[in-house]
Design a protein around this motif. Structure first.
Motif, mmCIF file in Angstrom:
data_model
loop_
_atom_site.group_PDB
_atom_site.id
_atom_site.type_symbol
_atom_site.label_atom_id
_atom_site.label_comp_id
_atom_site.label_asym_id
_atom_site.label_seq_id
_atom_site.Cartn_x
_atom_site.Cartn_y
_atom_site.Cartn_z
ATOM 1 N N ALA A 1 0.837 -1.208 0.000
ATOM 2 C CA ALA A 1 0.000 0.000 0.000
ATOM 3 C C ALA A 1 0.867 1.252 0.000
ATOM 4 C CB ALA A 1 -0.932 -0.017 1.202
ATOM 5 N N ASP A 2 1.954 1.231 0.788
ATOM 6 C CA ASP A 2 2.876 2.367 0.805
ATOM 7 C C ASP A 2 3.526 2.550 -0.556
ATOM 8 O OD1 ASP A 2 2.271 2.656 3.457
ATOM 9 O OD2 ASP A 2 4.167 1.846 4.205
ATOM 10 N N ALA A 3 3.971 1.437 -1.148
ATOM 11 C CA ALA A 3 4.637 1.503 -2.445
ATOM 12 C C ALA A 3 3.704 2.053 -3.522
ATOM 13 C CB ALA A 3 5.155 0.123 -2.842
ATOM 14 N N GLU A 4 2.441 1.651 -3.474
ATOM 15 C CA GLU A 4 1.484 2.146 -4.464
ATOM 16 C C GLU A 4 1.221 3.639 -4.265
ATOM 17 O OE1 GLU A 4 -1.779 -0.508 -3.857
ATOM 18 O OE2 GLU A 4 -1.006 -2.012 -5.256
ATOM 19 N N ASP A 5 1.119 4.069 -3.004
ATOM 20 C CA ASP A 5 0.915 5.498 -2.728
ATOM 21 C C ASP A 5 2.096 6.319 -3.234
ATOM 22 O OD1 ASP A 5 -1.521 5.020 -1.537
ATOM 23 O OD2 ASP A 5 -0.758 5.136 0.524
ATOM 24 N N VAL A 6 3.314 5.839 -2.957
ATOM 25 C CA VAL A 6 4.495 6.579 -3.375
ATOM 26 C C VAL A 6 4.616 6.575 -4.894
ATOM 27 C CG1 VAL A 6 7.024 6.676 -3.266
ATOM 28 C CG2 VAL A 6 5.698 6.244 -1.200
ATOM 29 N N THR A 7 4.259 5.482 -5.539
ATOM 30 C CA THR A 7 4.282 5.429 -7.006
ATOM 31 C C THR A 7 3.392 6.523 -7.586
ATOM 32 O OG1 THR A 7 4.759 3.060 -7.069
ATOM 33 C CG2 THR A 7 3.743 4.009 -9.025
ATOM 34 N N GLN A 8 2.222 6.711 -7.004
ATOM 35 C CA GLN A 8 1.348 7.787 -7.467
ATOM 36 C C GLN A 8 2.004 9.147 -7.261
ATOM 37 O OE1 GLN A 8 -2.538 7.491 -5.697
ATOM 38 N NE2 GLN A 8 -2.979 5.509 -6.611
ATOM 39 N N GLU A 9 2.655 9.336 -6.118
ATOM 40 C CA GLU A 9 3.336 10.599 -5.844
ATOM 41 C C GLU A 9 4.463 10.843 -6.844
ATOM 42 O OE1 GLU A 9 4.648 11.102 -1.855
ATOM 43 O OE2 GLU A 9 2.731 10.507 -0.979
ATOM 44 N N VAL A 10 5.144 9.784 -7.230
ATOM 45 C CA VAL A 10 6.233 9.908 -8.204
ATOM 46 C C VAL A 10 5.705 10.505 -9.501
ATOM 47 C CG1 VAL A 10 7.824 8.624 -9.705
ATOM 48 C CG2 VAL A 10 7.678 8.076 -7.258
ATOM 49 N N PHE A 11 4.595 9.975 -9.995
ATOM 50 C CA PHE A 11 4.091 10.451 -11.283
ATOM 51 C C PHE A 11 3.428 11.820 -11.183
ATOM 52 C CE2 PHE A 11 4.752 5.980 -12.294
ATOM 53 C CZ PHE A 11 5.502 6.145 -13.460
ATOM 54 N N VAL A 12 2.911 12.161 -10.005
ATOM 55 C CA VAL A 12 2.441 13.534 -9.790
ATOM 56 C C VAL A 12 3.621 14.496 -9.917
ATOM 57 C CG1 VAL A 12 1.552 15.147 -8.057
ATOM 58 C CG2 VAL A 12 0.434 12.925 -8.379
ATOM 59 N N GLU A 13 4.761 14.117 -9.325
ATOM 60 C CA GLU A 13 5.936 14.983 -9.419
ATOM 61 C C GLU A 13 6.504 15.004 -10.830
ATOM 62 O OE1 GLU A 13 10.155 15.887 -7.188
ATOM 63 O OE2 GLU A 13 8.334 15.355 -6.114
ATOM 64 N N VAL A 14 6.522 13.851 -11.495
ATOM 65 C CA VAL A 14 6.995 13.817 -12.886
ATOM 66 C C VAL A 14 6.183 14.807 -13.718
ATOM 67 C CG1 VAL A 14 7.030 12.418 -14.990
ATOM 68 C CG2 VAL A 14 7.926 11.472 -12.848
ATOM 69 N N TYR A 15 4.881 14.769 -13.560
ATOM 70 C CA TYR A 15 4.009 15.666 -14.327
ATOM 71 C C TYR A 15 4.291 17.129 -13.979
ATOM 72 C CZ TYR A 15 -0.197 17.604 -16.442
ATOM 73 O OH TYR A 15 -1.068 18.335 -17.211
ATOM 74 N N GLY A 16 4.456 17.387 -12.680
ATOM 75 C CA GLY A 16 4.644 18.767 -12.243
ATOM 76 C C GLY A 16 6.010 19.341 -12.557
ATOM 77 N N GLN A 17 7.015 18.462 -12.740
ATOM 78 C CA GLN A 17 8.383 18.923 -12.935
ATOM 79 C C GLN A 17 8.869 18.805 -14.381
ATOM 80 O OE1 GLN A 17 10.307 20.405 -10.590
ATOM 81 N NE2 GLN A 17 8.524 20.314 -9.240
ATOM 82 N N LEU A 18 7.974 18.519 -15.301
ATOM 83 C CA LEU A 18 8.397 18.318 -16.692
ATOM 84 C C LEU A 18 9.141 19.515 -17.255
ATOM 85 C CD1 LEU A 18 5.345 16.447 -18.214
ATOM 86 C CD2 LEU A 18 7.680 15.592 -17.981
ATOM 87 N N THR A 19 8.722 20.710 -16.885
ATOM 88 C CA THR A 19 9.394 21.895 -17.413
ATOM 89 C C THR A 19 10.802 22.037 -16.854
ATOM 90 O OG1 THR A 19 8.374 23.236 -15.667
ATOM 91 C CG2 THR A 19 7.241 23.151 -17.800
ATOM 92 N N ALA A 20 11.072 21.398 -15.703
ATOM 93 C CA ALA A 20 12.409 21.474 -15.102
ATOM 94 C C ALA A 20 13.352 20.397 -15.642
ATOM 95 C CB ALA A 20 12.303 21.345 -13.577
ATOM 96 N N PHE A 21 12.806 19.410 -16.360
ATOM 97 C CA PHE A 21 13.642 18.336 -16.901
ATOM 98 C C PHE A 21 14.446 18.875 -18.076
ATOM 99 C CE2 PHE A 21 13.982 14.553 -19.813
ATOM 100 C CZ PHE A 21 14.976 13.918 -19.073
ATOM 101 N N ARG A 22 15.764 18.892 -17.930
ATOM 102 C CA ARG A 22 16.639 19.514 -18.926
ATOM 103 C C ARG A 22 17.082 18.548 -20.012
ATOM 104 N NH1 ARG A 22 18.700 20.933 -14.035
ATOM 105 N NH2 ARG A 22 20.488 19.564 -14.356
ATOM 106 N N GLY A 23 16.849 17.268 -19.808
ATOM 107 C CA GLY A 23 17.257 16.294 -20.816
ATOM 108 C C GLY A 23 18.720 15.935 -20.755
ATOM 109 N N ASP A 24 19.420 16.310 -19.656
ATOM 110 C CA ASP A 24 20.835 15.950 -19.526
ATOM 111 C C ASP A 24 21.012 14.524 -19.012
ATOM 112 O OD1 ASP A 24 19.798 16.546 -17.079
ATOM 113 O OD2 ASP A 24 21.440 17.825 -16.413
ATOM 114 N N ALA A 25 19.934 13.861 -18.682
ATOM 115 C CA ALA A 25 19.943 12.441 -18.327
ATOM 116 C C ALA A 25 18.791 11.788 -19.088
ATOM 117 C CB ALA A 25 19.750 12.250 -16.821
ATOM 118 N N LYS A 26 18.812 10.461 -19.154
ATOM 119 C CA LYS A 26 17.711 9.762 -19.806
ATOM 120 C C LYS A 26 16.423 9.984 -19.014
ATOM 121 C CE LYS A 26 19.280 5.543 -20.002
ATOM 122 N NZ LYS A 26 19.402 4.113 -20.388
#
Length: 199
Positions: free
Chosen positions: A47-72
């Protein structure tokens, strides 16, 4: 037009930035299971892992403009996943400390306690889950960076170079973390580690 599933990560990042229909859904489809596996390796309570997985993708969505593409893209997503897992662990530790002190002073607490996790990792056969649970209990006692490196290497199969990028370390530092993690686990688990984990 929706994003094709065979789009490269580089082109997917472009699609995300221009908010092409289906781009974010493709990121979740492409990396959702991998992120959940990583979270299960560091947070064996499903349950914790599933909650954190959701948080990960919320942050991915919110931080897309900060992703510079210097890593994969995958490395960037793993980095967010590891950081979110570590944040969750710190939160749980604070809860446990609070529960301990309130119990000393006779104050009722609704903070949950966690013993052996209800372990369920898709990469582990059912008959070996009890053994894997014991191992990951020991992994959870490692220092944070050792734990993250061990999980990404042994559960996700990432090469040292990608782990280094995900953790913002040198390859040599990752190798050192893995060496120390293995040494610590061998000491803690003895014969069990030698039987169940290979280098």
């Amino acid at each position: 037009m929706r994003v094709p599933a065979l789009l490269s990560d580089e082109d997917l990042v472009v699609a995300l930035r221009v908010q092409q229909t289906g781009a974010f859904e493709e990121v979740v489809a492409r990396y959702g299971a991998r992120v959940l596996n990583t979270c299960l390796g560091m947070l064996p309570q499903r349950a914790d892992a599933e909650d954190v997985t959701q948080e990960v993708f919320v942050e991915v969505y919110g931080q897309l403009t900060a992703f510079r593409g210097d890593a994969k893209l995958s490395t960037w997503v793993y980095r967010i996943a590891v950081n979110k897992c570590l944040e969750w662990q710190r939160y749980r530790k604070r809860q446990k400390r609070f529960a301990f002190f309130t119990s000393l002073f006779g104050v009722d607490s609704n903070v949950p306690t966690h013993d052996l996790p209800d372990f369920e990792h898709p990469g582990v056969l059912a008959e070996r889950r009890e053994q894997a649970s014991i191992l990951l209990q020991a992994v959870a006692q490692l220092p944070e960076r050792q734990q993250a490196a061990f999980t990404l290497f042994h559960l996700e199969g990432l090469p040292h170079s990608e782990i280094a990028e995900a953790l913002s370390l040198s390859v040599g530092a990752v190798e050192s973390l893995l060496f120390r993690a293995k040494a610590s686990l061998r000491q803690r688990l003895g014969a069990y580690y030698r039987e169940n984990m290979s280098d």
